[in-house]
Design an enzyme around this catalytic site. Structure first.
Site, PDB file in Angstrom:
ATOM      1  N   SER A  99       1.775   1.656  18.531  1.00 32.90           N
ATOM      2  CA  SER A  99       2.579   2.507  19.411  1.00 32.90           C
ATOM      3  C   SER A  99       3.294   1.695  20.486  1.00 32.90           C
ATOM      4  O   SER A  99       4.120   0.849  20.191  1.00 32.90           O
ATOM      5  CB  SER A  99       1.675   3.590  20.017  1.00 32.90           C
ATOM      6  OG  SER A  99       2.407   4.561  20.696  1.00 32.90           O
ATOM      7  N   ASP A 239       9.201   4.847  21.756  1.00 29.81           N
ATOM      8  CA  ASP A 239       8.170   3.806  21.789  1.00 29.81           C
ATOM      9  C   ASP A 239       8.140   3.104  20.439  1.00 29.81           C
ATOM     10  O   ASP A 239       8.993   3.337  19.579  1.00 29.81           O
ATOM     11  CB  ASP A 239       6.811   4.395  22.172  1.00 29.81           C
ATOM     12  CG  ASP A 239       6.293   5.402  21.157  1.00 29.81           C
ATOM     13  OD1 ASP A 239       7.114   5.952  20.392  1.00 29.81           O
ATOM     14  OD2 ASP A 239       5.071   5.648  21.124  1.00 29.81           O
ATOM     15  N   ASP A 241       6.456   3.207  17.623  1.00 29.27           N
ATOM     16  CA  ASP A 241       6.427   3.923  16.346  1.00 29.27           C
ATOM     17  C   ASP A 241       7.228   5.216  16.399  1.00 29.27           C
ATOM     18  O   ASP A 241       7.186   6.015  15.463  1.00 29.27           O
ATOM     19  CB  ASP A 241       4.990   4.199  15.899  1.00 29.27           C
ATOM     20  CG  ASP A 241       4.222   5.109  16.854  1.00 29.27           C
ATOM     21  OD1 ASP A 241       4.605   5.187  18.037  1.00 29.27           O
ATOM     22  OD2 ASP A 241       3.243   5.732  16.426  1.00 29.27           O
ATOM     23  N   ASP A 243       7.015   8.039  18.034  1.00 30.07           N
ATOM     24  CA  ASP A 243       6.444   9.381  18.102  1.00 30.07           C
ATOM     25  C   ASP A 243       6.546   9.965  19.509  1.00 30.07           C
ATOM     26  O   ASP A 243       6.118  11.079  19.758  1.00 30.07           O
ATOM     27  CB  ASP A 243       4.999   9.427  17.595  1.00 30.07           C
ATOM     28  CG  ASP A 243       4.025   8.622  18.433  1.00 30.07           C
ATOM     29  OD1 ASP A 243       4.473   7.904  19.361  1.00 30.07           O
ATOM     30  OD2 ASP A 243       2.808   8.699  18.162  1.00 30.07           O
TER      31      ASP A 243
END
Length: 448
Positions: A99, A239, A241, A243
């Protein structure tokens, strides 16, 4: 919270806390667990970290050795894995990402067949297998050995899904995107271009070590500066990834997850699309959000910190919108997990339909100053339950009344108690945080 799996998967420094052996065993277990009565099909995505390839190959080795077929999405977002799992009938999905963490960290997130985070009891079984090798899992042989399938088409279908969501063209809108040199680099610009936006992109040249480095949703000042310099209508930062999403208005002001939930929640309520006229937040959402919701007739629920808990509440009660201050926003009509790019599309929909700038739409929310202090303690539970500490917290809550709040909670990953105060001004926040922390020192609870 397990030994390895936290609220956001198995995460740590690559080959220190999370090793290739760990990844191999996770693959071995998942391939066996989901393949007891059929050949399991498991889809894998990854972000742009250098170690993501290493973990991908290790997971694939474990999966195929247990007889599962591994489908590779390559570099993609966490929400795309969730989407592909639930729409393509995979047994589960795996996302390799840490992340917003620095590049040398990595993680393994397992997503169940509904597109949600894996159940805690299965994570506990994986941990037991990692530690003591139980159950004994046989190796697949001959034609039962699994195979690897290039599945880039799955990511392309996800991109098509995103493009289909907005009901209005983004033509003439000048939009800035900060892709954090991460997963969004392979998705975001093509989506906004296809919907007609004039798209300006920064930090979309990943090299394996620059993910989240001075960019993205955790370093929003880069996008603020860019939006001002280019005179853009709006900006969105993701961010690693993708999400989560943090926005920047046309003046360069930060629009965090709380403000996004208010803007989208009020819009959905006006359209009759906010189920139960309710949004789902965590206990960390700002008091200013709740006061604005009260004025707008929007109800709210509060969960523990973690989008996992927000999602559970939404699914149990049929709510359509929920999220975190950090930018994990869930629109249950379209997704079962936080999706940064989807969130930015939904904000765009409001801007275009209302014909108002984002600064105007957020002006109704007066964000209260907030101070959070992390206090290292020997025993989290004992520190929080200490009578003198509890009395100090009660005294602060009484003093603040309706003009603020105090929250004291245990960290899920560190030997830390987090003390947070919201109040009308910074000085009041500091005064009451220090008041509680000083009691913790006097009681001998603090280790540093």
């Amino acid at each position: 919270m397990g030994k390895y799996f936290g609220t956001d998967g198995f995460r740590g420094e690559a080959n220190i806390d999370l090793t290739v052996e760990h990844a191999y065993k996770v693959g071995r277990f998942l391939g066996w667990y989901f393949g007891k009565d059929h050949k399991a099909q498991i889809v894998i995505g990854k972000d742009t970290r250098r170690s993501s390839y290493m973990f991908e190959y290790s997971l694939v080795a474990g999966l195929t050795a247990s007889g599962a077929d591994a489908y590779l999405l390559h570099v993609t977002t966490t929400p795309s894995v969730s989407y592909v799992v639930r729409t393509e009938n995979f047994d589960c999905g795996i996302m390799i990402s840490a992340s917003h963490n620095p590049f040398y960290d990595n993680g393994i997130k397992v997503i169940n067949g509904l597109g949600q985070k894996l159940e805690a009891d299965i994570e506990a079984q994986i941990e037991a297998y990692i530690d003591d090798g139980t159950p004994k899992i046989p190796f697949a042989t001959r034609e039962d050995i699994g195979r690897t399938v290039d599945f880039a088409a799955g990511r392309n279908r996800y991109i098509g899904h995103l493009i289909s969501i907005p009901t209005k063209s983004f033509k003439n809108m000048r939009v800035g995107l900060d892709c954090s040199n991460g997963s969004a680099s392979s998705v975001a610009k093509s989506v906004f271009d296809a919907i007609g936006a004039k798209t300006y992109v920064i930090h979309n040249e990943p090299d394996g070590t620059n993910i989240n480095r001075g960019c993205g949703s955790t370093h929003i000042e880069e996008l603020q500066k860019y939006v001002r310099e280019k005179h853009l209508d709006v900006g969105f930062a993701y961010d690693g990834d993708a999400d989560r999403c943090i926005a920047v208005d046309e003046l360069g002001n930060v629009v965090d997850g709380d403000l996004i939930m208010y803007v989208c929640g009020k819009y959905l309520k006006e359209k009759g699309q906010l189920n139960g006229d309710t949004i789902v937040t965590t206990i960390m959402s700002n008091l200013g959000l709740y006061k604005a919701c009260d004025r707008a007739g929007i109800r709210y629920e509060k969960t523990a910190v973690g989008d996992k808990y927000v999602c559970e509440n939404m699914m149990a009660n049929g709510y359509s919108l929920g999220g975190e201050q950090s930018g994990h926003i869930i629109f249950s009509k379209h997704a079962t997990t936080g999706d940064g790019i989807l969130t930015s599309l939904m904000v765009m929909e409001v801007l275009i339909d209302k014909k108002l700038p984002l600064s105007t739409l957020t002006a109704e929310v007066v964000i209260y100053p907030q101070l959070l202090k992390n206090v290292r303690v020997a025993n989290k539970a004992a520190a929080k339950a200490n009578p003198a500490v509890q009395k100090a917290v009660e005294d602060v809550a009484e003093a603040l009344g309706d003009d603020g709040r105090i929250l004291v909670r245990e960290s899920g990953t560190e030997p830390v108690i987090r003390v947070m105060v919201e109040a009308p001004d910074d000085a009041t926040c500091a005064k009451y945080v220090d008041q509680v922390v000083s009691v913790m020192h006097k009681e001998g609870l603090v280790t540093e």
